[in-house]
Design a protein around this motif. Structure first.
Motif, PDB file in Angstrom:
ATOM      1  N   VAL A   1     -60.767   7.484 -24.696  1.00  0.00           N
ATOM      2  CA  VAL A   1     -61.202   6.217 -25.320  1.00  0.00           C
ATOM      3  C   VAL A   1     -62.603   6.319 -25.541  1.00  0.00           C
ATOM      4  O   VAL A   1     -63.099   5.611 -26.524  1.00  0.00           O
ATOM      5  N   SER A   2     -63.357   6.744 -24.538  1.00  0.00           N
ATOM      6  CA  SER A   2     -64.827   6.419 -24.324  1.00  0.00           C
ATOM      7  C   SER A   2     -65.393   7.369 -25.726  1.00  0.00           C
ATOM      8  O   SER A   2     -66.209   7.011 -26.333  1.00  0.00           O
ATOM      9  N   GLN A   3     -64.670   8.520 -25.512  1.00  0.00           N
ATOM     10  CA  GLN A   3     -65.246   9.576 -26.669  1.00  0.00           C
ATOM     11  C   GLN A   3     -65.051   9.030 -28.036  1.00  0.00           C
ATOM     12  O   GLN A   3     -65.615   9.151 -28.923  1.00  0.00           O
TER      13      GLN A   3
ATOM     14  N   HIS B   1     -64.851   5.986 -28.992  1.00  0.00           N
ATOM     15  CA  HIS B   1     -65.829   5.085 -29.448  1.00  0.00           C
ATOM     16  C   HIS B   1     -67.375   5.514 -29.763  1.00  0.00           C
ATOM     17  O   HIS B   1     -68.061   5.129 -30.674  1.00  0.00           O
ATOM     18  N   GLU B   2     -67.730   6.708 -29.107  1.00  0.00           N
ATOM     19  CA  GLU B   2     -68.730   7.588 -29.347  1.00  0.00           C
ATOM     20  C   GLU B   2     -68.871   7.919 -30.812  1.00  0.00           C
ATOM     21  O   GLU B   2     -69.952   7.803 -31.173  1.00  0.00           O
TER      22      GLU B   2
ATOM     23  N   GLN C   1     -56.637   8.070 -21.268  1.00  0.00           N
ATOM     24  CA  GLN C   1     -57.658   8.349 -20.224  1.00  0.00           C
ATOM     25  C   GLN C   1     -58.796   7.793 -20.684  1.00  0.00           C
ATOM     26  O   GLN C   1     -59.207   7.784 -21.914  1.00  0.00           O
ATOM     27  N   ARG C   2     -59.762   7.108 -19.825  1.00  0.00           N
ATOM     28  CA  ARG C   2     -60.939   6.467 -20.225  1.00  0.00           C
ATOM     29  C   ARG C   2     -62.102   7.309 -20.732  1.00  0.00           C
ATOM     30  O   ARG C   2     -62.652   6.987 -21.535  1.00  0.00           O
ATOM     31  N   GLU C   3     -61.732   8.712 -20.708  1.00  0.00           N
ATOM     32  CA  GLU C   3     -62.890   9.705 -21.071  1.00  0.00           C
ATOM     33  C   GLU C   3     -62.558   9.697 -22.718  1.00  0.00           C
ATOM     34  O   GLU C   3     -63.410   9.753 -23.665  1.00  0.00           O
TER      35      GLU C   3
END
Length: 125
Positions: free
Chosen positions: A91-93, A95-96, A87-89
């Protein structure tokens, strides 16, 4: 240069698969395994790791929470979050918190690419 690698996954089979791939790719590197976030943090408090490979979905704290805690303990650690959850969320988290996202099932090729990138970035420091 030899690296210290922490492998964290609640599945012994997954840890064995990662260890086997690591052995094929970098047989001289030291690998330490933990089955959960608490064990991983205890290890990280007692020794220094260059790289941590973290399962996302674990009982207790997930790999994202663990990544943040490891980053606090060792700001220079290279982190990879490993999950079948694309899920994009998530993957984004990842990277954060400064982690690279690697998909499960983890292939030796994807792991090798990550390890090569870490090696190159550590050499240029």
């Amino acid at each position: 240069m030899t690296f210290q690698v922490l492998i964290v996954d609640d599945s012994k089979l997954a840890r064995m698969a990662i260890a086997k791939a690591m052995n094929n790719l970098q047989p001289g590197w030291t690998r330490v395994e933990a089955a959960n976030a608490d064990d991983a943090l205890a290890l990280a408090r007692s020794q220094t790791f260059d790289i941590a490979l973290l399962d996302y979905n674990m009982p207790g704290r997930d790999g994202l929470q663990l990544a943040g805690e490891l980053r606090d303990l060792s700001p220079g650690i290279a982190l990879a979050l490993i999950s079948a959850n694309h899920q994009r969320e998530v993957v984004s988290q990842a990277h954060e918190v400064g982690a690279i996202f690697l998909s499960k099932p983890l292939t030796q090729e994807a792991l090798g690419q990550f390890l090569s990138e870490v090696q190159q970035s550590k050499r240029s420091m």
